[in-house]
Design an enzyme around this catalytic site. Structure first.
Site: not given
Ligand SMILES: Cc1ncc(COP(=O)(O)O)c(C=O)c1O
Lengths: 426, 280
Positions: A101, A123, A394
């Site tokens: 991210k 968000e 991830s």
């Protein structure tokens, strides 16, 4: 890093296009947001695609120095032996903050700074994007507010603490089921109210154009590195790349540079939840497999595949992992699935949990529950994947430990350690 | 001239909004009829969508009540057929519902059905001019209007695009943000109206108007109409929470409508006489 290297991270074109991927994509947002979206598109074309003012160079430098890139591509010895296939792990869990991210959050917060914006909103579902955004905002000196569903706040407390500690405000969202879908709607409302000085750092390859393209470009560094690394490590391109798909940002990041390599199979692993059937009575999909079971519609600014009922109302999704618990998916991914370039598959909660423990025990890597879905698929289908497989790790699972202990006990996951001696908690 | 522009033809139009099916089908019929008695010139009927991103808390809660009561697009159309009112009705909803209706994908079946039950037009807050082509075409085919929202951030270039796909009236968003009653009128409203003075469509101002006083202010500033949603929906929500009889809530809606309508009229009479515009 040379000029040439820096420019490699972006597409060889300076026009963002119309934001359509086949029939998907577009911009379905209130008029109040349209000028900001046009301004963002202009900034994306100039800075990200055109490297104006050295934006890409600065982004790359910060990704390396602050973010810890490049991440390794590691051969997983015990999994390779177990499955009789070469398994390579792209270690995005080693990026600062513990997930892919940050690639996107850092890119967008930096872009907001280049654009002269004064405030960041975001968000978050699993809290991982919120954490990455809070870190990037602190790093670049921008005030930041993160919207998070109340249910997710309860599932992901460590990330709530991390966001607060990095100086972000965390605002609970109580509407609906209190998950990612509601958090996105609420952030759009904030953005619509404060659009003149605020940038919305969207957390995945979703939303109105240019977000799906821009987030993909920021995440493409994953496949850019992995493609080079696998050629070095295995001496050739892989037969398959696996990545879990919530909104699809780590998926698109891991796939992007392989899309032209037609011999590389791309698997988007969705959350199968407890079942792929929709409960007609409650209107709940006990999964978040929008590529596998969803249909075309319009949600949160783009036309894409989503979980909806026969009237077009968005149904509630479910997954053991908050980061995959979303009724929509990125429009480019939906398009690549229709084109037959990406294969959508689903792994249920139980199999993801079993894979979580397997990777932890056999490789010493505690994966995020999101990531564990990709390993669940590898476990069940390794025989058909070919001789060289890349799995995108991830993110790391520290954020999930509390709920993993709880869920593991409740389900009696067969390959899990007995945690009852610790009172069922941590 | 369409039904909608007729509603703006003499004097300022009062355009109330309610979510259909809030809190249930029968009460909702009574509430909309009360608005007409209170002087509505056009009524905007909300067809609830599960992700109302342009709505503030008041209307969001109404949407939840209505969906829980089982409102569907088909019930919405049935509702329009059952209503005993004479004023033009506009459907306000989100694009996914318009797009999914009927067998074929795309807005045509929804518009066809809307025409059949006698609706006059649409407001679709998540459909900007760039994506409005298919809905505009269907509206043209069935003779319905497509009302566009103009925001305080809309510049000249966007305004041109917007006007080119709009008919009926323009919904002038009085301030940034989402719907919700406000205690004062944003000072951006007058500036927005000035910017729009050359546009040949009636301009109805909405977002935040909750009192006759505010209605008077915006009409005095040049608005051809006022749109009021959250302030009315608040009355419905409060009645629901207090378990008040439907007739009482309807009376309250009627009297608030009267106040708002009277405010609009008052604003009109207080308007500084404008130089007569020649149509050349
Ligand atoms: C570690 C990790 N993987 C995957 C996801 C899913 O998002 P995306 O599909 O956009 O990569 C998340 C979301 O929070 C995450 O934290």
């Amino acid at each position: 890093m040379s000029e040439g290297d820096a420019a490699k991270g972006v597409e060889d074109r300076t026009d963002a296009g119309d934001g359509k991927f086949g029939e998907y994509g577009g911009r379905y947002v209130p008029e109040a947001l349209m000028p900001a979206i046009e301004e963002l598109t202009d900034a994306y074309e100039r800075y990200v695609l055109g490297n104006e003012d050295g934006f890409v160079d600065e982004f790359r430098r910060r990704l390396a120095e602050f973010g810890g890139r490049p991440t390794p591509l590691q051969r997983a010895d015990r999994l390779s032996e177990r499955y009789g296939t070469e398994v390579y792990l792209k270690r995005e869990d080693l990026v600062h903050g513990g997930a892919h991210k940050l690639n996107n959050a850092l890119g967008q917060v930096l872009l907001a700074k280049y654009m002269g914006k004064e405030r960041i909103v975001a968000e978050t579902g699993a809290g991982q994007h919120g954490t990455a955004t809070a870190m990037a905002a602190a790093h670049l000196g921008m005030p930041c507010e993160v919207y998070m569903g109340e249910r997710d706040i309860n599932r992901q407390r460590p990330n709530v603490f991390r966001m607060r500690i990095n100086g972000a405000a965390v605002t609970p969202v109580t509407t609906g089921r209190g998950t990612l879908k509601e958090a996105i709607s609420e952030t759009m409302r904030d953005w619509a109210s404060n659009v003149e000085d605020t940038h919305y750092v969207i957390g995945s390859v979703v939303g109105p154009h240019p977000f799906p393209r821009m987030v993909r470009d920021f995440q493409a560094v994953i496949s850019e590195e992995a493609r080079e690394q696998i050629r070095e490590g295995a001496g050739r391109l892989p037969d398959a790349v696996l990545a879990c798909a919530g909104g699809g940002s780590n998926t698109m990041g891991a796939f992007h540079r392989f899309v032209p390599d037609e011999d590389v199979d791309l698997y988007a692993v969705e959350a199968g939840g407890s079942s792929l059937e929709v409960d007609e009575r409650t209107g709940v999909a006990p999964n978040s497999a929008s590529l596998t079971t969803g249909s075309e519609g319009v949600l949160h600014g783009s036309r894409t595949k989503l979980l909806q009922d026969g009237h077009g109302q968005i149904v509630e999704s479910h997954s053991i992992s908050s980061g995959l618990d979303y009724a929509g998916v990125g429009p480019e991914l939906a398009h690549l699935v229709d084109e037959g370039r990406v294969t959508p598959v689903a792994v249920d909660d139980d199999a993801a949990l079993a894979a979580f423990h397997r990777l932890s025990q056999e490789e010493g890597i505690i994966p995020a529950l999101e990531t564990a879905h990709a390993f669940g698929y590898l476990h069940e289908h390794h025989a058909g994947l070919g001789g060289v497989v890349v799995v995108n790790v991830s993110g790391r699972g520290d954020k999930d430990l509390e709920s993993v202990v709880e869920e593991t006990d409740a389900r009696g996951t067969p390959n899990a350690p007995d945690m009852s001696a610790f009172g069922g908690g941590l | 001239m369409s039904d909608l522009s007729t509603a703006f033809a003499d004097g300022p139009a009062f355009v109330p909004y309610l979510a259909v099916g809030d809190p249930d089908y029968e009460s909702s019929l009574a509430y909309v009829e009360a608005l007409e008695r209170g002087g509505a010139d056009v009524v905007e009927l909300g067809l609830p969508f599960s992700e109302p991103i342009a709505e503030g808390p008041t209307i969001q809660e109404a949407v939840v009540r209505s969906l829980e009561a089982g409102t569907t697009p088909d019930l919405f159309f049935e509702f329009v057929g059952d209503l005993e009112v004479d004023v033009p009705l506009v459907c306000m909803t989100y694009y996914n519902l318009v797009y999914q209706y009927g067998e074929e994908r795309g807005p045509r079946p929804f518009v066809e059905k809307a025409a059949e039950v006698g609706l006059s037009g649409f407001v679709v807050p998540d459909l900007p001019a760039e994506e409005a082509g298919p809905l505009r075409a269907a509206c043209d085919e069935f003779g319905l209007d497509l009302v566009s929202i103009v925001a305080p951030t809309t510049d000249e270039e966007r305004l041109g695009k917007l006007v080119s796909v709009s008919s009926g009236y323009l919904y002038v968003q009085a301030r940034l943000g989402v719907t919700g009653a406000q205690s004062s009128v944003s000072d951006r409203t007058a500036a927005s109206l000035d910017r729009l003075s050359d546009v040949d469509l009636p301009k109805a101002v909405g977002f935040g108007i909750s009192s006759g006083e505010q209605a008077a202010t915006v009409v005095e500033a040049g608005a051809d109409g006022v749109i009021v949603g959250s302030a009315l929906v608040d009355v419905v929500g409060e009645g629901y929470r207090n378990d008040d009889p439907v007739a009482d809530v309807a009376d309250r809606l009627e009297s608030l409508a009267r106040e708002l309508n009277a405010g609009a009229e008052r604003g009109y009479s207080q308007r500084a006489p404008r130089p007569e515009r020649t149509s050349e």
